[in-house]
Scaffold this motif. Structure first.
Motif, PDB file in Angstrom:
ATOM      1  N   ASP A   5     -20.515 -59.401  56.451  1.00 52.73           N
ATOM      2  CA  ASP A   5     -20.296 -58.581  57.634  1.00 52.73           C
ATOM      3  C   ASP A   5     -21.208 -57.354  57.678  1.00 52.73           C
ATOM      4  N   VAL A   6     -22.517 -57.609  57.548  1.00 53.23           N
ATOM      5  CA  VAL A   6     -23.515 -56.551  57.725  1.00 53.23           C
ATOM      6  C   VAL A   6     -24.606 -57.109  58.644  1.00 53.23           C
ATOM      7  N   ASN A   7     -25.533 -56.271  59.060  1.00 57.86           N
ATOM      8  CA  ASN A   7     -26.611 -56.778  59.899  1.00 57.86           C
ATOM      9  C   ASN A   7     -27.728 -57.376  59.038  1.00 57.86           C
ATOM     10  N   SER A   8     -28.562 -58.179  59.663  1.00 57.67           N
ATOM     11  CA  SER A   8     -29.626 -58.882  58.934  1.00 57.67           C
ATOM     12  C   SER A   8     -30.628 -57.919  58.317  1.00 57.67           C
ATOM     13  N   GLU A   9     -30.862 -56.791  58.994  1.00 57.21           N
ATOM     14  CA  GLU A   9     -31.817 -55.818  58.467  1.00 57.21           C
ATOM     15  C   GLU A   9     -31.369 -55.292  57.108  1.00 57.21           C
ATOM     16  N   ARG A  10     -30.052 -55.061  56.947  1.00 56.64           N
ATOM     17  CA  ARG A  10     -29.535 -54.588  55.657  1.00 56.64           C
ATOM     18  C   ARG A  10     -29.782 -55.636  54.560  1.00 56.64           C
ATOM     19  N   VAL A  11     -29.572 -56.903  54.893  1.00 55.10           N
ATOM     20  CA  VAL A  11     -29.779 -57.965  53.905  1.00 55.10           C
ATOM     21  C   VAL A  11     -31.247 -58.038  53.492  1.00 55.10           C
ATOM     22  N   ILE A  12     -32.144 -57.974  54.481  1.00 57.57           N
ATOM     23  CA  ILE A  12     -33.580 -58.026  54.178  1.00 57.57           C
ATOM     24  C   ILE A  12     -33.975 -56.865  53.274  1.00 57.57           C
ATOM     25  N   GLU A  13     -33.473 -55.688  53.585  1.00 59.13           N
ATOM     26  CA  GLU A  13     -33.805 -54.492  52.810  1.00 59.13           C
ATOM     27  C   GLU A  13     -33.340 -54.633  51.362  1.00 59.13           C
ATOM     28  N   GLU A  14     -32.077 -55.046  51.172  1.00 61.04           N
ATOM     29  CA  GLU A  14     -31.539 -55.158  49.811  1.00 61.04           C
ATOM     30  C   GLU A  14     -32.170 -56.327  49.057  1.00 61.04           C
ATOM     31  N   ALA A  15     -32.506 -57.407  49.764  1.00 57.91           N
ATOM     32  CA  ALA A  15     -33.156 -58.546  49.123  1.00 57.91           C
ATOM     33  C   ALA A  15     -34.510 -58.137  48.550  1.00 57.91           C
ATOM     34  N   LYS A  16     -35.260 -57.365  49.331  1.00 56.74           N
ATOM     35  CA  LYS A  16     -36.579 -56.915  48.868  1.00 56.74           C
ATOM     36  C   LYS A  16     -36.446 -55.942  47.703  1.00 56.74           C
ATOM     37  N   HIS A  17     -35.423 -55.086  47.739  1.00 60.74           N
ATOM     38  CA  HIS A  17     -35.197 -54.160  46.625  1.00 60.74           C
ATOM     39  C   HIS A  17     -34.912 -54.913  45.327  1.00 60.74           C
ATOM     40  N   LEU A  18     -34.263 -56.073  45.455  1.00 56.63           N
ATOM     41  CA  LEU A  18     -33.928 -56.878  44.270  1.00 56.63           C
ATOM     42  C   LEU A  18     -35.075 -57.795  43.850  1.00 56.63           C
ATOM     43  N   GLY A  19     -36.169 -57.753  44.593  1.00 57.75           N
ATOM     44  CA  GLY A  19     -37.340 -58.542  44.213  1.00 57.75           C
ATOM     45  C   GLY A  19     -37.417 -59.915  44.847  1.00 57.75           C
ATOM     46  N   PHE A  20     -36.551 -60.202  45.813  1.00 56.87           N
ATOM     47  CA  PHE A  20     -36.592 -61.490  46.498  1.00 56.87           C
ATOM     48  C   PHE A  20     -37.553 -61.423  47.683  1.00 56.87           C
ATOM     49  N   LYS A  21     -37.985 -62.585  48.121  1.00 60.00           N
ATOM     50  CA  LYS A  21     -38.858 -62.677  49.296  1.00 60.00           C
ATOM     51  C   LYS A  21     -38.071 -63.257  50.462  1.00 60.00           C
ATOM     52  N   VAL A  22     -38.501 -62.953  51.662  1.00 57.39           N
ATOM     53  CA  VAL A  22     -37.873 -63.507  52.848  1.00 57.39           C
ATOM     54  C   VAL A  22     -38.939 -64.189  53.684  1.00 57.39           C
ATOM     55  N   SER A  23     -38.774 -65.498  53.921  1.00 55.66           N
ATOM     56  CA  SER A  23     -39.766 -66.246  54.681  1.00 55.66           C
ATOM     57  C   SER A  23     -39.643 -65.962  56.169  1.00 55.66           C
ATOM     58  N   PHE A  24     -40.572 -66.528  56.937  1.00 57.19           N
ATOM     59  CA  PHE A  24     -40.629 -66.280  58.365  1.00 57.19           C
ATOM     60  C   PHE A  24     -39.345 -66.722  59.071  1.00 57.19           C
TER      61      PHE A  24
END
Length: 404
Positions: free
Chosen positions: A379-398
C-alpha cells in the motif's frame, strides 16, 4: 502413541515452539491462533510441525476437556493408524492454510467477487493467455492416459495433431518431446535417430526431456518424474491455473516454474504470494469449501502434477512419504504467508517497502515481480518502491520488473 486428556484452557504448544508430537483429536475442541485470527477445531490433527522439527506458527489451546492421541514423529509411518493420521493431516493443514491465506486477503479492502468479469479482467491484463481448462491441456491429459494404458499410437496421433495447431513455442517443445518419446516406443529400430533430433541445448530444461534421456540411456528411476509423465502438465507463462469464484476440484504440486496468487480488480491485480518449485497449492479441493479464493497463474513456463482427493487417498496407501512432502510444503507456506502478514501490518510505509523487497529478493531475476506488485502489496506508490529498490541495489527494467 498415547491417549491424553487435557482440561480446558491447556496450552498444547505455543507459537515459536517445536511441538513434541502430532496430536489427533478424539473428543473435545481446541483453538488455533494464526497471526491475528483464531479458529475452533473439533477434529483432525495439529502439531505436524514436529515431524519436520519446525517452529510452530500457531498457538494451540484446549477450549473444553479434550482427549487427544499423541503420536511421536517416528511413529507417523509405523502406527497401525498411519493412513488415518496422514489423511487427516493433509486436510487439517489445508484448513489452517486457508485461514491465514484469508487473513492476507482481508488485510486489503478487496471486492469479494465480481462474477464472470474476473476472466475479462485477467485477459485485459494478459491478452491471449491460456486457461487450464482449455482443450489443448485436456488433449494432453488424454494422450497421457493413452500412454499409461499402452495405446502408444493413439497417443502419438493426438500429439501429431497438436504439433500443427499450437503456436506457443514453449508448449510446442513439450509436445515435440512427447512425439519423440512415442516415436521411439513405436519405432524402436530407429529410436536413436528419433532421439538425436532433439537438441539438448534447446530442450534440456524440460522435465519431459529429462525423462526421455533416462528412458533412452537408462538411469535411476525418479518417482516424481514418473508421476509427472503419467498425469502432470506443462503450461506456458500467463496460464490461469485457478480463477477465484470457480469450483476447487484439484490441488497442484509445483515441480518447476513460478506461479502468482492474486486478487483481481478491474485495473490491477493484488499480489498475495509467489508459489515456487516443491510447493503445493489448491488446498480447498480437499475441504468442504470448494470455491477458489484467489486467482493463480503462471509467471513462467511451469510443470506441475494435479492431485484430487481420490489420488491423495490412494497415495496415502501406496506412497505415504510423498504425502509427508506435501504436508511439509503446506506448513512452509503457512510460514511464508505469516511473514507477508507481518510485513503488511508494519506501521512505517518505508519499512514495509524495504521488508517486502528483501522478502522477495531471492526471486528477482528468477521470475517476474514488478514495482506495482510490491506497491499494491504494501500500500505505497510505485515511486516509493523504485526509490527503495535502488537504495537496496536492485535494478528496475523498463516494464517495471525488479532485477537483482
Amino acid at each position: 502413541m498415547k491417549l491424553i486428556t487435557y482440561p480446558p484452557n491447556t496450552v498444547i504448544y505455543k507459537e515459536g515452539e517445536v511441538p513434541g508430537a502430532v496430536y489427533y483429536i478424539v473428543d473435545g475442541s481446541i483453538s488455533t491462533k494464526l497471526f491475528r485470527k483464531e479458529k475452533q477445531i473439533e477434529s483432525g490433527t495439529v502439531g505436524e510441525w514436529s515431524i519436520y522439527n519446525m517452529p510452530s506458527e500457531e498457538s494451540i489451546v484446549t477450549l473444553s476437556e479434550t482427549t487427544l492421541y499423541s503420536v511421536a514423529p517416528s511413529e507417523i509411518l509405523s502406527s497401525e493408524y498411519s493412513e488415518r493420521i496422514l489423511r487427516n493431516m493433509v486436510s487439517s493443514i489445508a484448513q489452517r492454510l486457508l485461514v491465514i491465506d484469508s487473513e492476507l486477503a482481508e488485510s486489503r479492502e478487496i471486492p469479494e467477487y465480481v462474477g464472470p468479469d474476473k476472466l475479462r479482467f485477467f485477459n485485459r491484463l494478459h491478452p491471449g493467455a491460456y486457461k487450464l481448462t482449455d482443450n489443448i491441456f485436456q488433449d494432453i491429459l488424454q494422450s497421457k492416459r493413452f500412454y499409461v494404458g499402452g495405446y502408444y499410437r493413439e497417443a502419438m496421433e493426438i500429439f501429431a495433431k497438436m504439433m500443427a495447431q499450437v503456436t506457443n513455442e514453449e508448449l510446442k517443445k513439450e509436445i515435440m518431446v512427447w512425439h519423440t518419446l512415442l516415436s521411439m516406443i513405436t519405432d524402436p529400430e530407429r529410436a536413436e535417430i528419433h532421439f538425436k533430433r532433439l537438441n539438448p541445448n534447446e530442450y534440456g530444461d524440460l522435465l519431459s526431456y529429462v525423462y526421455l534421456v533416462n528412458f533412452f540411456k537408462g538411469g535411476q528411476k525418479q518417482e516424481i518424474l514418473e508421476m509427472y509423465m503419467k498425469a502432470g502438465l506443462f503450461v506456458p507463462a500467463n496460464t490461469i491455473i485457478t480463477l477465484e469464484g470457480e469450483a476447487a476440484l484439484e490441488g497442484y504440486l509445483i515441480l518447476k516454474g513460478y506461479l502468482k496468487a492474486v486478487k483481481l480488480l478491474e485495473d490491477k491485480e493484488i499480489l498475495l504470494s509467489i508459489v515456487g518449485p516443491g510447493e503445493f497449492v489448491g488446498e480447498g479441493a480437499f475441504l468442504d469449501s470448494k470455491v477458489r479464493m484467489v486467482t493463480l497463474y503462471t509467471l513462467s513456463p511451469t510443470a506441475f502434477i494435479p492431485l484430487n482427493a481420490e489420488v491423495i487417498n490412494k497415495t496415502i496407501t501406496t506412497n505415504p512419504g510423498f504425502i509427508l512432502k506435501i504436508c511439509e510444503s503446506q506448513l512452509r507456506r503457512i510460514s511464508q504467508v505469516k511473514r507477508l502478514l507481518e510485513i503488511r501490518y508494519q506501521s512505517n510505509s518505508t519499512q514495509r517497502t524495504i521488508s517486502a523487497l528483501k522478502y522477495f529478493s531471492e526471486l528477482f531475476g528468477k521470475t517476474k515481480i514488478t514495482v506495482r506488485d510490491i506497491a499494491y502489496l504494501v500500500d505505497v506508490n510505485s515511486e516509493r518502491v523504485i526509490e527503495e529498490a535502488k537504495h537496496l541495489g536492485f535494478k528496475v527494467s523498463f516494464d517495471g520488473t525488479i532485477l537483482p
